[in-house]
Design an enzyme around this catalytic site. Sequence first.
Site, PDB file in Angstrom:
ATOM      1  N   PRO A 160       0.812  -1.221   0.000  1.00 54.84           N
ATOM      2  CA  PRO A 160       0.000   0.000   0.000  1.00 54.84           C
ATOM      3  C   PRO A 160       0.846   1.273   0.000  1.00 54.84           C
ATOM      4  CG  PRO A 160      -0.432  -1.325   1.994  1.00 54.84           C
ATOM      5  CD  PRO A 160       0.561  -2.066   1.186  1.00 54.84           C
TER       6      PRO A 160
ATOM      7  N   GLU B 236       2.316  -7.866   8.819  1.00 58.39           N
ATOM      8  CA  GLU B 236       2.390  -6.419   9.037  1.00 58.39           C
ATOM      9  C   GLU B 236       3.239  -5.740   7.976  1.00 58.39           C
ATOM     10  OE1 GLU B 236       0.780  -4.197  11.232  1.00 58.39           O
ATOM     11  OE2 GLU B 236      -0.341  -6.070  11.294  1.00 58.39           O
TER      12      GLU B 236
ATOM     13  N   ARG C 109      -4.400  -8.096 -20.717  1.00 65.21           N
ATOM     14  CA  ARG C 109      -5.351  -7.719 -21.772  1.00 65.21           C
ATOM     15  C   ARG C 109      -4.750  -6.749 -22.789  1.00 65.21           C
ATOM     16  NH1 ARG C 109      -7.863  -3.063 -21.034  1.00 65.21           N
ATOM     17  NH2 ARG C 109      -9.816  -3.557 -22.061  1.00 65.21           N
TER      18      ARG C 109
ATOM     19  N   ASP D 103      -9.400   1.834 -25.234  1.00 66.20           N
ATOM     20  CA  ASP D 103     -10.569   1.908 -24.369  1.00 66.20           C
ATOM     21  C   ASP D 103     -10.540   3.198 -23.577  1.00 66.20           C
ATOM     22  OD1 ASP D 103      -8.854   1.442 -22.302  1.00 66.20           O
ATOM     23  OD2 ASP D 103      -9.340  -0.689 -22.166  1.00 66.20           O
TER      24      ASP D 103
HETATM   25  N1  ADE Z   1      -0.947  -5.113   0.067  1.00 66.35           N
HETATM   26  C1  ADE Z   1      -1.903  -4.779   0.959  1.00 66.35           C
HETATM   27  N2  ADE Z   1      -2.663  -3.794   0.499  1.00 66.35           N
HETATM   28  C2  ADE Z   1      -2.201  -3.474  -0.737  1.00 66.35           C
HETATM   29  C3  ADE Z   1      -2.569  -2.529  -1.714  1.00 66.35           C
HETATM   30  N3  ADE Z   1      -3.581  -1.671  -1.558  1.00 66.35           N
HETATM   31  N4  ADE Z   1      -1.859  -2.490  -2.863  1.00 66.35           N
HETATM   32  C4  ADE Z   1      -0.812  -3.323  -3.042  1.00 66.35           C
HETATM   33  N5  ADE Z   1      -0.415  -4.229  -2.147  1.00 66.35           N
HETATM   34  C5  ADE Z   1      -1.090  -4.314  -1.003  1.00 66.35           C
END
Ligand code: ADE
Length: 247
Positions: A89, A116, A154, A169
């Site tokens: 994330p 974590e 794709r 697209d």
């Molecule tokens: N691992 C946990 N959440 C994630 C996300 N939003 N994007 C990529 N990897 C992740």
Amino acid sequence: MRIDVLTIFPEMFTCFLSTSIIKRAIEAGVLTVHLVDIRDYSQDKHRRVDDYPFGGGPGMIMRPEPIFLAVEALLEEGESRPPIILLTPQGEVFNQEMAKELATYPRLILICGHYEGVDERVRQFLATREISIGDYVLTGGELPAMVIIDAVARLLPGVLGDPQGAWEDSFTMGLLEYPQYTRPRDFRGLKVPEVLLSGNHEEIRRWRRREALRRTWQRRPDLLRKAQLTPEDEALLEEIIREGKPG
Ligand code: ADE
């Protein structure tokens, strides 16, 4: 294209890789997905890949050595260095532009994080790139890896029936898609717009462009600011704005 996926849950990919367009891409030899179980590279007799965080705190952290060993084994299989992508994330947020760029590489390595987090040394000294699929936290990098594989696959030549389709697209062209209809012409009194039945290709093109602009203006004005608009688009947009929001 070859995509190597490092994961502790290879079974999560089974259904995804054996269904629909991804399955066909693999069968056609356009895409190869190689799943690597990170546990196979654990030097622990219990095949453990996680450990407690130094300094204390909640949760477990993925240890660096099984991930380094797995990637190093993969790199021995090819001459050139593919992008080594850590799904997290904290990464750069994935979008269609990135999908197009990733689709140009002959090979990618995707590392699915868990717990974590992943030991910082993987991020700093192994991964060449970090990608997030959006501002929310999942339990692991497997779904993000599948999202990336799907969006990239794709775009590969021969994967979709219409070779131009994927590259032209809506997102690729910077606007949202215009409304689409199929049979019946009249569904419970809900009629397909007359222009689409007219056979007038120029009118249909203009209608679609107008509706794509309308939808983008209504839902994603941020995209409109970035899109490259022609003088015709500007004129259509003025009409749309004059007409007001509903549509
Ligand atoms: N691992 C946990 N959440 C994630 C996300 N939003 N994007 C990529 N990897 C992740």
